[in-house]
Design a protein around this motif. Sequence first.
Motif, PDB file in Angstrom:
ATOM      1  N   MET A 188       0.839  -1.193   0.000  1.00 12.60           N
ATOM      2  CA  MET A 188       0.000   0.000   0.000  1.00 12.60           C
ATOM      3  C   MET A 188       0.880   1.252   0.000  1.00 12.60           C
ATOM      4  O   MET A 188       1.862   1.321   0.713  1.00 12.60           O
ATOM      5  N   ARG A 189       0.478   2.207  -0.830  1.00 13.94           N
ATOM      6  CA  ARG A 189       1.241   3.458  -0.941  1.00 13.94           C
ATOM      7  C   ARG A 189       0.656   4.490   0.018  1.00 13.94           C
ATOM      8  O   ARG A 189      -0.541   4.759  -0.012  1.00 13.94           O
ATOM      9  N   VAL A 190       1.523   5.031   0.887  1.00 10.75           N
ATOM     10  CA  VAL A 190       1.071   6.053   1.834  1.00 10.75           C
ATOM     11  C   VAL A 190       1.583   7.416   1.362  1.00 10.75           C
ATOM     12  O   VAL A 190       2.784   7.652   1.291  1.00 10.75           O
ATOM     13  N   ILE A 191       0.633   8.286   1.018  1.00 11.84           N
ATOM     14  CA  ILE A 191       0.968   9.636   0.553  1.00 11.84           C
ATOM     15  C   ILE A 191       0.858  10.581   1.737  1.00 11.84           C
ATOM     16  O   ILE A 191      -0.185  10.654   2.398  1.00 11.84           O
ATOM     17  N   GLY A 192       1.936  11.316   2.031  1.00 11.75           N
ATOM     18  CA  GLY A 192       1.900  12.328   3.087  1.00 11.75           C
ATOM     19  C   GLY A 192       1.433  13.642   2.485  1.00 11.75           C
ATOM     20  O   GLY A 192       2.072  14.184   1.583  1.00 11.75           O
ATOM     21  N   LEU A 193       0.279  14.131   2.940  1.00 12.40           N
ATOM     22  CA  LEU A 193      -0.270  15.384   2.411  1.00 12.40           C
ATOM     23  C   LEU A 193      -0.001  16.491   3.426  1.00 12.40           C
ATOM     24  O   LEU A 193      -0.391  16.391   4.589  1.00 12.40           O
ATOM     25  N   THR A 194       0.688  17.536   2.985  1.00 11.78           N
ATOM     26  CA  THR A 194       1.026  18.615   3.916  1.00 11.78           C
ATOM     27  C   THR A 194       0.916  19.964   3.207  1.00 11.78           C
ATOM     28  O   THR A 194       0.610  20.033   2.017  1.00 11.78           O
ATOM     29  N   GLY A 195       1.184  21.033   3.957  1.00 13.99           N
ATOM     30  CA  GLY A 195       1.075  22.383   3.403  1.00 13.99           C
ATOM     31  C   GLY A 195       1.040  23.367   4.552  1.00 13.99           C
ATOM     32  O   GLY A 195       1.040  22.961   5.714  1.00 13.99           O
ATOM     33  N   GLY A 196       1.010  24.641   4.256  1.00 15.74           N
ATOM     34  CA  GLY A 196       0.988  25.651   5.311  1.00 15.74           C
ATOM     35  C   GLY A 196      -0.415  25.884   5.828  1.00 15.74           C
ATOM     36  O   GLY A 196      -1.380  25.283   5.359  1.00 15.74           O
ATOM     37  N   VAL A 197      -0.526  26.810   6.799  1.00 17.44           N
ATOM     38  CA  VAL A 197      -1.825  27.167   7.352  1.00 17.44           C
ATOM     39  C   VAL A 197      -2.673  27.826   6.253  1.00 17.44           C
ATOM     40  O   VAL A 197      -2.157  28.555   5.405  1.00 17.44           O
ATOM     41  N   ALA A 198      -3.969  27.510   6.229  1.00 16.82           N
ATOM     42  CA  ALA A 198      -4.938  28.123   5.291  1.00 16.82           C
ATOM     43  C   ALA A 198      -4.607  27.890   3.811  1.00 16.82           C
ATOM     44  O   ALA A 198      -4.956  28.699   2.966  1.00 16.82           O
ATOM     45  N   THR A 199      -3.921  26.770   3.509  1.00 18.80           N
ATOM     46  CA  THR A 199      -3.655  26.477   2.093  1.00 18.80           C
ATOM     47  C   THR A 199      -4.746  25.570   1.501  1.00 18.80           C
ATOM     48  O   THR A 199      -4.807  25.391   0.299  1.00 18.80           O
ATOM     49  N   GLY A 200      -5.581  24.991   2.380  1.00 18.75           N
ATOM     50  CA  GLY A 200      -6.690  24.168   1.880  1.00 18.75           C
ATOM     51  C   GLY A 200      -6.401  22.676   1.847  1.00 18.75           C
ATOM     52  O   GLY A 200      -6.910  21.960   0.979  1.00 18.75           O
ATOM     53  N   LYS A 201      -5.590  22.199   2.798  1.00 15.69           N
ATOM     54  CA  LYS A 201      -5.259  20.762   2.842  1.00 15.69           C
ATOM     55  C   LYS A 201      -6.505  19.896   2.990  1.00 15.69           C
ATOM     56  O   LYS A 201      -6.637  18.871   2.338  1.00 15.69           O
ATOM     57  N   SER A 202      -7.419  20.335   3.870  1.00 16.45           N
ATOM     58  CA  SER A 202      -8.616  19.525   4.149  1.00 16.45           C
ATOM     59  C   SER A 202      -9.493  19.362   2.909  1.00 16.45           C
ATOM     60  O   SER A 202     -10.017  18.286   2.657  1.00 16.45           O
ATOM     61  N   SER A 203      -9.654  20.438   2.139  1.00 15.60           N
ATOM     62  CA  SER A 203     -10.507  20.319   0.947  1.00 15.60           C
ATOM     63  C   SER A 203      -9.837  19.435  -0.110  1.00 15.60           C
ATOM     64  O   SER A 203     -10.513  18.703  -0.833  1.00 15.60           O
ATOM     65  N   VAL A 204      -8.502  19.465  -0.178  1.00 20.66           N
ATOM     66  CA  VAL A 204      -7.779  18.574  -1.102  1.00 20.66           C
ATOM     67  C   VAL A 204      -7.964  17.120  -0.653  1.00 20.66           C
ATOM     68  O   VAL A 204      -8.269  16.236  -1.454  1.00 20.66           O
ATOM     69  N   ALA A 205      -7.828  16.897   0.662  1.00 18.20           N
ATOM     70  CA  ALA A 205      -7.999  15.540   1.196  1.00 18.20           C
ATOM     71  C   ALA A 205      -9.414  15.035   0.921  1.00 18.20           C
ATOM     72  O   ALA A 205      -9.615  13.858   0.575  1.00 18.20           O
ATOM     73  N   ARG A 206     -10.401  15.921   1.069  1.00 20.52           N
ATOM     74  CA  ARG A 206     -11.804  15.541   0.845  1.00 20.52           C
ATOM     75  C   ARG A 206     -12.015  15.062  -0.588  1.00 20.52           C
ATOM     76  O   ARG A 206     -12.761  14.115  -0.840  1.00 20.52           O
ATOM     77  N   PHE A 207     -11.350  15.711  -1.544  1.00 19.44           N
ATOM     78  CA  PHE A 207     -11.471  15.315  -2.955  1.00 19.44           C
ATOM     79  C   PHE A 207     -11.079  13.844  -3.122  1.00 19.44           C
ATOM     80  O   PHE A 207     -11.756  13.076  -3.788  1.00 19.44           O
ATOM     81  N   PHE A 208      -9.969  13.451  -2.505  1.00 20.63           N
ATOM     82  CA  PHE A 208      -9.497  12.065  -2.642  1.00 20.63           C
ATOM     83  C   PHE A 208     -10.367  11.096  -1.836  1.00 20.63           C
ATOM     84  O   PHE A 208     -10.599   9.967  -2.262  1.00 20.63           O
ATOM     85  N   GLN A 209     -10.871  11.578  -0.708  1.00 20.04           N
ATOM     86  CA  GLN A 209     -11.751  10.757   0.129  1.00 20.04           C
ATOM     87  C   GLN A 209     -13.013  10.394  -0.654  1.00 20.04           C
ATOM     88  O   GLN A 209     -13.497   9.257  -0.590  1.00 20.04           O
ATOM     89  N   GLU A 210     -13.521  11.371  -1.397  1.00 24.94           N
ATOM     90  CA  GLU A 210     -14.727  11.139  -2.214  1.00 24.94           C
ATOM     91  C   GLU A 210     -14.474  10.089  -3.290  1.00 24.94           C
ATOM     92  O   GLU A 210     -15.403   9.487  -3.814  1.00 24.94           O
ATOM     93  N   ARG A 211     -13.200   9.865  -3.610  1.00 26.41           N
ATOM     94  CA  ARG A 211     -12.844   8.851  -4.612  1.00 26.41           C
ATOM     95  C   ARG A 211     -12.407   7.531  -3.962  1.00 26.41           C
ATOM     96  O   ARG A 211     -11.755   6.706  -4.591  1.00 26.41           O
ATOM     97  N   GLY A 212     -12.746   7.387  -2.690  1.00 29.18           N
ATOM     98  CA  GLY A 212     -12.510   6.114  -2.016  1.00 29.18           C
ATOM     99  C   GLY A 212     -11.133   5.935  -1.395  1.00 29.18           C
ATOM    100  O   GLY A 212     -10.763   4.843  -0.981  1.00 29.18           O
ATOM    101  N   VAL A 213     -10.333   7.027  -1.352  1.00 26.80           N
ATOM    102  CA  VAL A 213      -9.006   6.927  -0.738  1.00 26.80           C
ATOM    103  C   VAL A 213      -9.151   7.244   0.753  1.00 26.80           C
ATOM    104  O   VAL A 213      -9.622   8.323   1.113  1.00 26.80           O
ATOM    105  N   PRO A 214      -8.745   6.324   1.658  1.00 24.96           N
ATOM    106  CA  PRO A 214      -8.851   6.648   3.080  1.00 24.96           C
ATOM    107  C   PRO A 214      -7.885   7.757   3.467  1.00 24.96           C
ATOM    108  O   PRO A 214      -6.770   7.812   2.952  1.00 24.96           O
ATOM    109  N   VAL A 215      -8.338   8.649   4.350  1.00 21.43           N
ATOM    110  CA  VAL A 215      -7.514   9.758   4.812  1.00 21.43           C
ATOM    111  C   VAL A 215      -7.346   9.662   6.327  1.00 21.43           C
ATOM    112  O   VAL A 215      -8.331   9.537   7.056  1.00 21.43           O
ATOM    113  N   ILE A 216      -6.107   9.686   6.788  1.00 18.75           N
ATOM    114  CA  ILE A 216      -5.824   9.758   8.215  1.00 18.75           C
ATOM    115  C   ILE A 216      -5.381  11.187   8.493  1.00 18.75           C
ATOM    116  O   ILE A 216      -4.449  11.685   7.863  1.00 18.75           O
TER     117      ILE A 216
END
Length: 201
Positions: free
Chosen positions: A1-29
């Motif tokens: 399994m490939r684990v992608i580390g998603l990061t960024g600065g404050v107020a860059t929109g990490k959560s909305s990016v994560a939500r996009f992938f979550q909607e496509r069935g990718v689990p997000v921790i």
Amino acid sequence: MRVIGLTGGVATGKSSVARFFQERGVPVIDADQLAREAVRPGSPCLAQLVALFGAGVLNPDGGLDRKRVGSIVFGDAEKRRLLEAVLHPEIRRLAEERIARAAEAGQRTLIYMAPLLIEAGVTDRVDEIWVVTVRPEIQLERLMARDGIDREAAGRIIASQMPLAEKERHGRVVIDNSGTPEETRLLLAAIWEQERAAHHE
């Protein structure tokens, strides 16, 4: 399994990016979520923090007052180190538990979202890093709007973090979230299509 580390600065929109992938069935921790879980009422971590910083760090309901802890460790490297020595091992344990569960469930890809992935030196938890970034003036405006603070306060928060340009150098994939939500979704869809083709998913 490939684990992608998603990061960024404050107020860059990490959560909305994560939500996009979550909607496509990718689990997000979400590491922030794990940090909250680590100090839930009755947990050994919470008891350790009370022993370190006093009962003043508790809310009336017995939960941790994160703002209060933030104000205690802000600008005090030694206190921050003590806090991290309590929190990080427990966050690591929870993360490894979740990652193992996703692998057992047969997931091919998982996203580990952590704002301080690079700074906290936990890049060994992931196989590659994706960085969400925005233009500096947009980051400032979004932070002011999100937290209801003035330009000076927002500038201070941004200045206390690793510069975005530096974070970008760590990213195998860099996602520019400066545009409209629709533009970002189109960008993410193109990235995801490319990734799936490359990994035969």
